[in-house]
Design a protein around this motif. Structure first.
Motif, mmCIF file in Angstrom:
data_model
loop_
_atom_site.group_PDB
_atom_site.id
_atom_site.type_symbol
_atom_site.label_atom_id
_atom_site.label_comp_id
_atom_site.label_asym_id
_atom_site.label_seq_id
_atom_site.Cartn_x
_atom_site.Cartn_y
_atom_site.Cartn_z
ATOM 1 N N LEU A 265 37.749 69.480 67.677
ATOM 2 C CA LEU A 265 37.690 69.052 66.283
ATOM 3 C C LEU A 265 36.226 68.853 65.925
ATOM 4 O O LEU A 265 35.404 68.543 66.789
ATOM 5 C CB LEU A 265 38.439 67.736 66.060
ATOM 6 C CG LEU A 265 39.966 67.747 66.010
ATOM 7 C CD1 LEU A 265 40.481 66.316 65.942
ATOM 8 C CD2 LEU A 265 40.465 68.550 64.821
ATOM 9 N N ARG A 266 35.929 69.008 64.638
ATOM 10 C CA ARG A 266 34.595 68.675 64.164
ATOM 11 C C ARG A 266 34.717 67.664 63.037
ATOM 12 O O ARG A 266 35.342 67.932 62.013
ATOM 13 C CB ARG A 266 33.834 69.912 63.676
ATOM 14 C CG ARG A 266 32.381 69.586 63.354
ATOM 15 C CD ARG A 266 31.565 70.787 62.935
ATOM 16 N NE ARG A 266 31.793 71.187 61.557
ATOM 17 C CZ ARG A 266 30.954 71.894 60.825
ATOM 18 N NH1 ARG A 266 29.794 72.289 61.347
ATOM 19 N NH2 ARG A 266 31.246 72.239 59.595
ATOM 20 N N LEU A 267 34.115 66.520 63.254
ATOM 21 C CA LEU A 267 34.056 65.491 62.233
ATOM 22 C C LEU A 267 32.800 65.669 61.398
ATOM 23 O O LEU A 267 31.771 66.100 61.911
ATOM 24 C CB LEU A 267 34.059 64.104 62.861
ATOM 25 C CG LEU A 267 35.199 63.768 63.820
ATOM 26 C CD1 LEU A 267 35.068 62.321 64.283
ATOM 27 C CD2 LEU A 267 36.540 64.021 63.186
ATOM 28 N N ALA A 268 32.923 65.326 60.139
ATOM 29 C CA ALA A 268 31.772 65.360 59.235
ATOM 30 C C ALA A 268 31.638 64.018 58.530
ATOM 31 O O ALA A 268 32.637 63.355 58.252
ATOM 32 C CB ALA A 268 31.921 66.483 58.223
ATOM 33 N N CYS A 269 30.423 63.643 58.259
ATOM 34 C CA CYS A 269 30.132 62.407 57.546
ATOM 35 C C CYS A 269 29.119 62.715 56.453
ATOM 36 O O CYS A 269 27.966 63.036 56.759
ATOM 37 C CB CYS A 269 29.574 61.365 58.510
ATOM 38 S SG CYS A 269 28.896 59.894 57.713
ATOM 39 N N THR A 270 29.575 62.647 55.231
ATOM 40 C CA THR A 270 28.696 62.927 54.103
ATOM 41 C C THR A 270 28.123 61.627 53.573
ATOM 42 O O THR A 270 28.866 60.687 53.278
ATOM 43 C CB THR A 270 29.465 63.654 52.993
ATOM 44 O OG1 THR A 270 30.026 64.860 53.530
ATOM 45 C CG2 THR A 270 28.538 64.007 51.844
ATOM 46 N N ALA A 271 26.806 61.602 53.462
ATOM 47 C CA ALA A 271 26.120 60.394 53.007
ATOM 48 C C ALA A 271 25.573 60.592 51.603
ATOM 49 O O ALA A 271 25.070 61.669 51.268
ATOM 50 C CB ALA A 271 24.981 60.057 53.967
ATOM 51 N N THR B 116 28.979 66.790 70.681
ATOM 52 C CA THR B 116 27.631 67.064 70.220
ATOM 53 C C THR B 116 27.451 66.498 68.821
ATOM 54 O O THR B 116 28.236 66.822 67.915
ATOM 55 C CB THR B 116 27.331 68.570 70.195
ATOM 56 O OG1 THR B 116 27.545 69.129 71.491
ATOM 57 C CG2 THR B 116 25.884 68.819 69.772
ATOM 58 N N ILE B 117 26.427 65.675 68.656
ATOM 59 C CA ILE B 117 26.113 65.117 67.346
ATOM 60 C C ILE B 117 24.977 65.927 66.733
ATOM 61 O O ILE B 117 24.062 66.366 67.434
ATOM 62 C CB ILE B 117 25.730 63.621 67.452
ATOM 63 C CG1 ILE B 117 25.624 62.998 66.059
ATOM 64 C CG2 ILE B 117 24.457 63.424 68.263
ATOM 65 C CD1 ILE B 117 25.478 61.468 66.104
ATOM 66 N N LEU C 113 26.291 64.378 58.566
ATOM 67 C CA LEU C 113 26.277 64.163 60.006
ATOM 68 C C LEU C 113 27.555 64.766 60.587
ATOM 69 O O LEU C 113 28.621 64.619 60.004
ATOM 70 C CB LEU C 113 26.226 62.663 60.308
ATOM 71 C CG LEU C 113 26.195 62.230 61.761
ATOM 72 C CD1 LEU C 113 24.813 62.498 62.356
ATOM 73 C CD2 LEU C 113 26.543 60.746 61.872
ATOM 74 N N TYR C 114 27.419 65.430 61.720
ATOM 75 C CA TYR C 114 28.570 66.066 62.351
ATOM 76 C C TYR C 114 28.788 65.529 63.757
ATOM 77 O O TYR C 114 27.865 65.057 64.412
ATOM 78 C CB TYR C 114 28.356 67.584 62.449
ATOM 79 C CG TYR C 114 28.208 68.271 61.119
ATOM 80 C CD1 TYR C 114 26.950 68.594 60.620
ATOM 81 C CD2 TYR C 114 29.322 68.605 60.363
ATOM 82 C CE1 TYR C 114 26.807 69.226 59.397
ATOM 83 C CE2 TYR C 114 29.189 69.239 59.133
ATOM 84 C CZ TYR C 114 27.927 69.546 58.660
ATOM 85 O OH TYR C 114 27.791 70.169 57.443
ATOM 86 N N LEU C 115 30.025 65.636 64.199
ATOM 87 C CA LEU C 115 30.353 65.371 65.588
ATOM 88 C C LEU C 115 31.302 66.471 66.037
ATOM 89 O O LEU C 115 32.462 66.503 65.635
ATOM 90 C CB LEU C 115 31.004 63.998 65.774
ATOM 91 C CG LEU C 115 31.283 63.626 67.235
ATOM 92 C CD1 LEU C 115 29.950 63.388 67.969
ATOM 93 C CD2 LEU C 115 32.146 62.379 67.323
ATOM 94 N N GLN C 116 30.768 67.384 66.831
ATOM 95 C CA GLN C 116 31.598 68.439 67.403
ATOM 96 C C GLN C 116 32.208 67.915 68.688
ATOM 97 O O GLN C 116 31.486 67.507 69.604
ATOM 98 C CB GLN C 116 30.744 69.676 67.696
ATOM 99 C CG GLN C 116 31.511 70.815 68.351
ATOM 100 C CD GLN C 116 32.564 71.407 67.447
ATOM 101 O OE1 GLN C 116 32.314 71.643 66.265
ATOM 102 N NE2 GLN C 116 33.757 71.660 67.984
ATOM 103 N N MET C 117 33.536 67.913 68.730
ATOM 104 C CA MET C 117 34.244 67.364 69.880
ATOM 105 C C MET C 117 35.031 68.479 70.543
ATOM 106 O O MET C 117 35.940 69.058 69.948
ATOM 107 C CB MET C 117 35.189 66.249 69.420
ATOM 108 C CG MET C 117 34.491 65.150 68.644
ATOM 109 S SD MET C 117 35.582 63.770 68.234
ATOM 110 C CE MET C 117 36.723 64.580 67.128
ATOM 111 N N GLY D 114 37.556 65.332 58.610
ATOM 112 C CA GLY D 114 37.707 66.233 59.740
ATOM 113 C C GLY D 114 38.607 65.736 60.855
ATOM 114 O O GLY D 114 38.829 66.453 61.825
ATOM 115 N N GLY D 115 39.102 64.523 60.732
ATOM 116 C CA GLY D 115 40.008 64.037 61.760
ATOM 117 C C GLY D 115 41.343 64.773 61.709
ATOM 118 O O GLY D 115 41.614 65.548 60.802
ATOM 119 N N GLY D 116 42.172 64.525 62.710
ATOM 120 C CA GLY D 116 43.475 65.162 62.740
ATOM 121 C C GLY D 116 44.100 65.035 64.106
ATOM 122 O O GLY D 116 43.653 64.252 64.950
ATOM 123 N N SER D 117 45.145 65.820 64.314
ATOM 124 C CA SER D 117 45.864 65.821 65.585
ATOM 125 C C SER D 117 45.587 67.121 66.317
ATOM 126 O O SER D 117 45.595 68.197 65.715
ATOM 127 C CB SER D 117 47.358 65.662 65.330
ATOM 128 O OG SER D 117 47.639 64.429 64.720
#
Length: 125
Positions: free
Chosen positions: A18-24, A68-69, A78-82, A8-11
């Motif tokens: 941006l919204r990052l995601a973390c898949t476990a 927001t996590i 796991l998400y991180l809404q930025m 989910g990263g980027g410019s």
């Protein structure tokens, strides 16, 4: 073995989102803390936000009110809404997972046994 992978990263321009995601994978119950950390070439890795096993969330002062996590246990993600991103949010963002109860503050990095490879977030002015 437990593994985590970020996406989910980027410019993005300042003010954007941006919204990052973390898949476990390999996680079992009970669940322990999971969180997001970030690092730049000029700064040590720092805590951004974490969510504890009891659901409590913690944030760095610099991101409170903007990030927001959240955790979707059904998807092990796991998400991180930025939102309202700033130039100073530019960093490599890492997902981390604890695999046992641990002492220390939410941002105490030795608590987290499993780390992802990171995803780059670049914010331009």
């Amino acid at each position: 073995a437990v593994e985590v992978m970020e996406s989910g990263g980027g410019s993005v321009q300042a003010g954007g989102s941006l919204r990052l995601a973390c898949t476990a994978t390999g996680l079992t119950y009970p669940r322990y803390a999971m969180g997001w950390f970030r690092q730049t070439p000029l700064k040590d890795r720092e805590g951004v936000a974490t969510i504890e096993s009891d659901g409590n969330t913690y944030y760095a002062d610099s991101v409170k009110g903007r990030f927001t996590i959240s955790l979707d246990n059904t998807k092990n993600t796991l998400y991180l809404q930025m939102n309202n991103l700033k130039f100073e949010d530019t960093a490599m963002y890492y997902c981390a997972a604890a695999t046992r109860p641990g002492d220390g503050a939410w941002s105490f990095q030795p608590k987290y046994a499993v780390w992802g490879q990171g995803t780059q977030v670049t914010v331009s002015t």
